[in-house]
Design a protein around this motif. Structure first.
Motif, short mmCIF file in Angstrom:
data_model
loop_
_atom_site.label_atom_id
_atom_site.label_comp_id
_atom_site.label_asym_id
_atom_site.label_seq_id
_atom_site.Cartn_x
_atom_site.Cartn_y
_atom_site.Cartn_z
N THR A 41 0.82 -1.21 0.00
CA THR A 41 0.00 0.00 0.00
C THR A 41 0.85 1.26 0.00
O THR A 41 1.74 1.43 0.83
N ASP A 42 0.55 2.15 -0.94
CA ASP A 42 1.18 3.48 -0.99
C ASP A 42 0.24 4.56 -0.48
O ASP A 42 0.69 5.61 -0.01
N ILE A 43 -1.05 4.31 -0.59
CA ILE A 43 -2.07 5.27 -0.14
C ILE A 43 -3.12 4.49 0.64
O ILE A 43 -3.71 3.54 0.11
N VAL A 44 -3.34 4.87 1.90
CA VAL A 44 -4.39 4.23 2.69
C VAL A 44 -5.50 5.24 2.92
O VAL A 44 -5.26 6.41 3.24
N ILE A 45 -6.74 4.79 2.73
CA ILE A 45 -7.94 5.63 2.90
C ILE A 45 -8.79 4.97 3.97
O ILE A 45 -9.14 3.80 3.86
N SER A 46 -9.12 5.72 5.02
CA SER A 46 -9.87 5.10 6.11
C SER A 46 -10.58 6.14 6.95
O SER A 46 -10.13 7.29 7.08
N ALA A 47 -11.72 5.71 7.53
CA ALA A 47 -12.34 6.52 8.57
C ALA A 47 -11.43 6.54 9.79
O ALA A 47 -10.60 5.63 9.99
N HIS A 48 -11.55 7.56 10.61
CA HIS A 48 -10.77 7.65 11.85
C HIS A 48 -11.08 6.42 12.71
O HIS A 48 -12.24 6.06 12.91
N GLY A 49 -10.04 5.76 13.20
CA GLY A 49 -10.24 4.59 14.04
C GLY A 49 -8.96 3.79 14.21
O GLY A 49 -7.94 4.07 13.57
N ALA A 50 -9.03 2.79 15.07
CA ALA A 50 -7.84 2.01 15.43
C ALA A 50 -7.20 1.35 14.23
O ALA A 50 -5.98 1.15 14.19
N GLN A 51 -8.00 1.00 13.20
CA GLN A 51 -7.45 0.30 12.04
C GLN A 51 -6.39 1.13 11.32
O GLN A 51 -5.52 0.59 10.63
N LEU A 52 -6.41 2.46 11.50
CA LEU A 52 -5.43 3.31 10.84
C LEU A 52 -4.03 3.15 11.42
O LEU A 52 -3.06 3.60 10.81
N SER A 53 -3.91 2.50 12.58
CA SER A 53 -2.57 2.23 13.14
C SER A 53 -1.77 1.33 12.21
O SER A 53 -0.54 1.28 12.30
#
Length: 494
Positions: free
Chosen positions: A372-384
């Motif tokens: 992954t070069d670009i990660v798109i996510s809602a705010h949350g623990a998974q973004l760690s």
């Protein structure tokens, strides 16, 4: 355990400068030896006369000095034996006094209950940290600053930290019924929650910093405290990344082997041959030091999962959407996916991946993020998971309505994590539409309504946002993508 020579010498010196009682005892011993010396001199004189008489009769079987030396040994041994026995008794008495002098204090200092997050005061409030410029803040026992004393804990309460306590003790004079645990013990204090990935990771990463600083020393056990209360587990994701980093499963101490003293109704103390205590998370660490820590954790995680780094050949751009169920999920997930998929197709070599992290194993997450070069996510623990991407990768974050006005600084944690781990936070989109709140929208009580609200979309904004980030990543790739780990060779990293 044998005492160091310097410690015995200090103890004897201490006894010489002790109160009058010790001085009188010394004088009595000296008087006793003086009396023996007088008898010795008189006996020598008598023997000398006898030997002269024997010599005159030509019957001396040996040199007169042989007999004199024998007398010297007898008298000297008598005095030394007296001094030795007395010294041993005094040392034992001193050790007993030191053992009784060990004082246990509450781990949770209630005097600072209202200022728990300020300074060093709250957990082990009488102790100060070691802090070198740009490095982790930590305590280590035994060291010169602790006077050579080791750290001891007593109690394993999981509900009130003021019932658990700590003390320092000399290794030769541990508290009564104490158990000495060998090896290095890592002790963590976390003001928040070990089961929250962000907070658990923040509390654990300073130990990796100390691991690097100490030339890759590893712990034998971990002790976890939350407000002084004992905790015996953490988020599996955090535990696994630590297992990968340190090369062994975590042994989280429960003090099951430290039995309760039934007669006195208290837990027996546990003391540690060597202990390292962290109370400030990443506080005090320079950005360069934090990036080194996350570089090592990323490298060791890929080694643990047998995931190789991507080849620098070709223009390959991985765009990953991390999805959620329930709170902070998308109102129309297929529409949001469609917008980013459309923009990805416009860029040569771009590939969109859509995943729900809770459905993936740790190693599957490591592999996904390595692509992954670009990660798109809602705010949350998974973004760690962003720390598992290559340096300079991009982060795009989305929020429900109300977070900007009511969430406080906690909404910026992934901005910080991106900076600390060498990533680029490419901004956040905040939904202006959300569920109605029965109070004025500026009322903090509305946060309970907005916190886990669902997220809508803005096709025009999302398209432009995605196009700009994709072009930036493409340009970076064209100019040369460095795939080698910045910490290659550090603590076994390859």
């Amino acid at each position: 355990m044998n005492k160091p020579a310097s410690e015995i010498e200090n103890t004897i010196n201490s006894s010489r400068s002790s109160p009058r009682k010790s001085k009188n005892q010394f004088l009595r011993k000296l008087s006793s030896c003086s009396q023996k010396l007088s008898i010795y001199i008189l006996a020598l004189f008598v023997v000398f006369l006898i030997l002269i008489q024997i010599r005159s009769l030509q019957t001396l079987p040996a040199s007169p000095w042989d007999v004199v030396h024998q007398w010297e040994k007898i008298v000297a041994n008598s005095c030394l034996s007296s001094f030795h026995e007395s010294g041993v008794k005094e040392l034992k008495a001193m050790a007993s006094k030191l053992r009784e002098a060990v004082t246990f204090l509450p781990l949770k200092d209630l005097r600072y209950a209202n200022v728990a997050m300020r300074g060093h005061t709250w957990f082990m409030s009488s102790m100060y940290d070691v802090h070198e410029e740009g490095e982790v803040q930590y305590q280590q026992f035994p060291t010169k600053s602790s006077g050579g004393r080791v750290l001891c804990y007593k109690g394993r309460d999981t509900h009130d930290g003021s019932w658990n306590s700590y003390a320092l003790a000399w290794p030769e004079a541990l508290p009564h019924n104490a158990t000495l645990m060998d090896g290095i013990t890592f002790v963590s204090y976390n003001h928040y929650d070990y089961y929250n990935i962000w907070h658990g990771l923040s509390a654990m990463m300073p130990f990796v910093g100390w691991h690097i600083k100490s030339q890759c020393a590893v712990p034998k056990r971990w002790i976890l405290y939350h407000w002084g209360e004992l905790r015996t587990s953490m988020a599996p994701w955090v535990e696994t990344i630590l297992e990968a980093t340190f090369g062994a499963p975590l042994d989280i101490e429960k003090f099951d082997g430290i039995y309760r003293n039934e007669s006195d109704d208290y837990d027996s103390p546990a003391c540690f041959e060597e202990a390292v205590v962290m109370r400030h998370n990443e506080g005090g660490m320079s950005r360069e030091k934090r990036m080194e820590v996350y570089d090592l954790m990323r490298c060791k995680s890929r080694m643990f999962c047998n995931v190789s780094s991507r080849s620098g050949k070709g223009l390959n751009i991985g765009m990953t959407m991390l999805m959620r169920d329930g709170g902070r999920s998308y109102k129309n997930a297929s529409a949001v996916i469609g917008i980013f998929e459309k923009e990805c197709r416009k860029v040569e070599g771009c590939r969109l991946m859509v995943q729900y992290p809770h459905n993936l194993t740790f190693c599957e997450q490591v592999k996904l993020m390595s692509l992954t070069d670009i990660v798109i996510s809602a705010h949350g623990a998974q973004l760690s998971n962003m720390i598992l991407m290559d340096r300079n990768s991009s982060v795009m974050e989305l929020f429900p309505k109300g977070w900007l006005e009511l969430a406080g600084v906690g909404q910026y944690v992934h901005h910080w994590l991106a900076s600390w781990s060498g990533m680029k936070h490419q901004g956040a989109w905040r939904d202006p539409v959300g569920d109605p709140c029965p109070f004025p929208e500026t009322d903090r009580r509305c946060m309970s309504v907005f916190k886990n609200g669902r997220i809508g979309h803005n096709e025009t904004y999302f398209s432009e946002w995605a196009k700009n980030v994709l072009n930036e990543v493409k340009l970076r790739k064209v100019n040369g993508d460095v795939s080698k780990s910045p910490v290659s060779g550090l603590c076994g990293c390859m």
